[in-house]
Motif scaffolding. Sequence first.
Motif, short mmCIF file in Angstrom:
data_model
loop_
_atom_site.label_atom_id
_atom_site.label_comp_id
_atom_site.label_asym_id
_atom_site.label_seq_id
_atom_site.Cartn_x
_atom_site.Cartn_y
_atom_site.Cartn_z
N ALA A 196 0.84 -1.20 0.00
CA ALA A 196 0.00 0.00 0.00
C ALA A 196 0.87 1.24 0.00
O ALA A 196 2.07 1.19 0.32
CB ALA A 196 -0.92 0.00 1.22
N LYS A 246 -3.38 0.65 -6.22
CA LYS A 246 -2.84 0.15 -4.95
C LYS A 246 -3.61 0.79 -3.79
O LYS A 246 -3.95 1.98 -3.85
CB LYS A 246 -1.36 0.51 -4.85
CG LYS A 246 -0.65 -0.01 -3.61
CD LYS A 246 0.75 0.57 -3.48
CE LYS A 246 1.64 0.16 -4.64
NZ LYS A 246 3.04 0.64 -4.44
N PRO A 247 -3.91 0.05 -2.72
CA PRO A 247 -4.58 0.66 -1.57
C PRO A 247 -3.82 1.88 -1.05
O PRO A 247 -2.59 1.88 -0.97
CB PRO A 247 -4.59 -0.47 -0.53
CG PRO A 247 -4.56 -1.72 -1.33
CD PRO A 247 -3.70 -1.40 -2.53
N VAL A 288 -9.17 1.18 -3.44
CA VAL A 288 -9.43 1.37 -2.01
C VAL A 288 -8.66 2.55 -1.44
O VAL A 288 -7.44 2.66 -1.62
CB VAL A 288 -9.07 0.09 -1.23
CG1 VAL A 288 -9.12 0.32 0.27
CG2 VAL A 288 -9.99 -1.05 -1.63
N PHE A 347 -3.39 -6.24 6.76
CA PHE A 347 -3.68 -6.64 5.39
C PHE A 347 -3.79 -8.16 5.34
O PHE A 347 -2.85 -8.88 5.69
CB PHE A 347 -2.57 -6.17 4.45
CG PHE A 347 -2.75 -4.76 3.96
CD1 PHE A 347 -3.34 -4.50 2.74
CD2 PHE A 347 -2.34 -3.69 4.74
CE1 PHE A 347 -3.51 -3.20 2.29
CE2 PHE A 347 -2.51 -2.38 4.31
CZ PHE A 347 -3.10 -2.13 3.07
N GLU A 400 -8.68 -8.69 1.94
CA GLU A 400 -9.31 -7.57 2.65
C GLU A 400 -8.34 -6.94 3.65
O GLU A 400 -7.31 -7.52 4.01
CB GLU A 400 -10.58 -8.03 3.36
CG GLU A 400 -10.35 -9.17 4.32
CD GLU A 400 -11.64 -9.89 4.67
OE1 GLU A 400 -12.70 -9.50 4.16
OE2 GLU A 400 -11.58 -10.84 5.46
N LEU A 430 -10.55 -5.84 -0.68
CA LEU A 430 -9.55 -5.45 -1.66
C LEU A 430 -9.93 -5.89 -3.06
O LEU A 430 -9.19 -5.66 -4.02
CB LEU A 430 -8.19 -6.04 -1.29
CG LEU A 430 -7.56 -5.51 -0.01
CD1 LEU A 430 -6.32 -6.31 0.36
CD2 LEU A 430 -7.21 -4.03 -0.15
N THR A 454 -13.14 -2.41 -6.93
CA THR A 454 -12.45 -1.24 -7.49
C THR A 454 -13.48 -0.34 -8.17
O THR A 454 -14.41 -0.81 -8.80
CB THR A 454 -11.38 -1.63 -8.53
OG1 THR A 454 -11.99 -2.37 -9.59
CG2 THR A 454 -10.29 -2.47 -7.89
#
Length: 282
Positions: A108, A146-147, A186, A224, A228, A274, A277
Amino acid sequence: MMKLVLMGDLHYHEIDHSIPGLLEARTAFYHTLLERFLDINADLHISLGDLTNLGSSLELQEVYEILRHKDRTFIHVLGNHDLYTQTRREVLEITGQQRYHAIDTDTAMLVFLDTAKEMDFEDWGGWIDDEQLKWLERLIDASGSKPLLVFGHHPVYNTTARSEKEKGSIHPCIDIWSILNRKNGVGIYFNGHTHVDSIVTQNNWTFVQLSACLDQHGFRILEFLEEEIRISAIDIADKDVQKHASMLHQHMKHFKPNPDARGLDLDREIMVSLLKTEQPQK
């Protein structure tokens, strides 16, 4: 995978040493709470601001002395209380922290904001200057799908509980949503300031707000998992901690206890998928 532990407003404060038992209560409360915080094994230990009550040299030096008991990577997001009695430059010199910065990992992108005003007792609301906003926009674009985890002291206006109140958020005239909406995938925004637990989902963003440690004794864990992100709560249920906090409440300036700090269970824990999107609204 990445694991983070987060702390809400701590308000470590100077005391009147003439009050019987107050020094012992403060020492026991903050040492116990911070030792529990540091005992949690995580990649980063993060304060969401108002680590201190006035940002004095003594407060900062004493709380950092406790935090250095263990070899942890500690990140201190600036809060308005941290900048009440000293300039931003002076506080950063004492703490060795950065004003705002980012950490980009394979898992992330983490962004740490500075939303605090400097030495302003009259306006404790949040502000972000144009330079930092442009920097944030570049990072959101660079994060791709990417988160993205954003950490600031003040909430985004009209998201989490009490963020709609005057001085309860980043100033509503700042159009931060035009930047947040650029995020593809996310995004999670963490903050303190309003002293009440709250979790709200808007668009593809999840807003996670932590109450003050003096009201609700505990932390948040972010982990992580494969599909999720799990955000969970850890409570410090030590009766002595509760007793010491009650005494500190009675003799503390610039802090008003909030009996409704905890909120509902839904305001403290959440699983963020996760797999979802959404395209950014540019």
